[in-house]
Motif scaffolding. Sequence first.
Motif, PDB file in Angstrom:
ATOM      1  N   UNK A 157       0.827  -1.207   0.000  1.00  0.00           N
ATOM      2  CA  UNK A 157       0.000   0.000   0.000  1.00  0.00           C
ATOM      3  C   UNK A 157       0.860   1.255   0.000  1.00  0.00           C
ATOM      4  N   UNK A 158       1.962   1.240   0.747  1.00  0.00           N
ATOM      5  CA  UNK A 158       2.839   2.413   0.782  1.00  0.00           C
ATOM      6  C   UNK A 158       3.528   2.622  -0.561  1.00  0.00           C
ATOM      7  N   UNK A 159       3.929   1.558  -1.229  1.00  0.00           N
ATOM      8  CA  UNK A 159       4.571   1.703  -2.531  1.00  0.00           C
ATOM      9  C   UNK A 159       3.635   2.328  -3.557  1.00  0.00           C
ATOM     10  N   UNK A 160       2.363   1.964  -3.501  1.00  0.00           N
ATOM     11  CA  UNK A 160       1.393   2.573  -4.409  1.00  0.00           C
ATOM     12  C   UNK A 160       1.231   4.055  -4.083  1.00  0.00           C
ATOM     13  N   UNK A 161       1.139   4.368  -2.792  1.00  0.00           N
ATOM     14  CA  UNK A 161       1.049   5.770  -2.367  1.00  0.00           C
ATOM     15  C   UNK A 161       2.281   6.546  -2.819  1.00  0.00           C
ATOM     16  N   UNK A 162       3.450   5.959  -2.673  1.00  0.00           N
ATOM     17  CA  UNK A 162       4.691   6.612  -3.058  1.00  0.00           C
ATOM     18  C   UNK A 162       4.729   6.885  -4.557  1.00  0.00           C
ATOM     19  N   UNK A 163       4.302   5.918  -5.363  1.00  0.00           N
ATOM     20  CA  UNK A 163       4.302   6.105  -6.811  1.00  0.00           C
ATOM     21  C   UNK A 163       3.365   7.233  -7.228  1.00  0.00           C
TER      22      UNK A 163
END
Length: 267
Positions: A157-163
């Motif tokens: 979930x954090x990687x999607x937010x970061x992208x």
Amino acid sequence: MAPFGLLFSGLLKKSFSLFSDASCLTRLVNVIPAVKSFTTSAGAPPKRPLNGYMRFVKQQQPLVVREYPDVKAVDVIRKIAHQWRTLTADQKQPFQQASVDAREQFKVDMQRYQSQLTPAQAAALKQERRRRLAKRKAIRRKRELNSLGKPKRPRSSFNIFMAEHFEESKGTTTQGKMKMLREDWTKLSTSQQQVYVQLAEDDKVRYKNEMKSWEEHMMDIGREDLIRRKETHKDKTATKGGKQKSKMKVVKTKSVGATTARSGKKA
């Protein structure tokens, strides 16, 4: 895909296109410093000699760069490779002979170097060589899997937010942007984070479906070696469990036998 995820399908598609760049940035931030070349009290080991083609490249590269100063490095190599292909066997022979002579000298230098090593240094050198070989093998395997179209692993979930927010995040450096993104993530409410949690769950479904199709294709082309071995792991677990049960039976049998023997003596 879950009904909740349908509400954010546009966000999922956008983040998927951006994620590859962001994941690369993550790796750049967390990358471990490169290990320096192995050295000992005997000095650095002799370098492996260049082959005939690489000797030709080393000679021609400055000449081609001088002639084509605006050409990209990859195009410079292509030009040199084309020149090499057009050479006759006699024209290539000096470069190849120089490579043969250098290999012979390399063997002599390596033997002299190894004779000066202590047992501990020789063991460390062997370990360093194994590490380099393992690294090369991992790189070759990764390239092969990419060429075969293996699906990308699901994102958190954090990687999607970061992208989604990397470009607009504050900070002049990659590390600074990553730090701000982590802080922004912790400030989100549970309901705001849930959007990305659901997108991550949807991505897991995507990965599972794509991997199933990909592994079926690998079976069709005879690459069963690339398929995950879940069944093997289960079999090993079952075998271990069977062995443990057998040991328990043996222990119980011995205990019963010992009790019977003691009872017989009393009688």
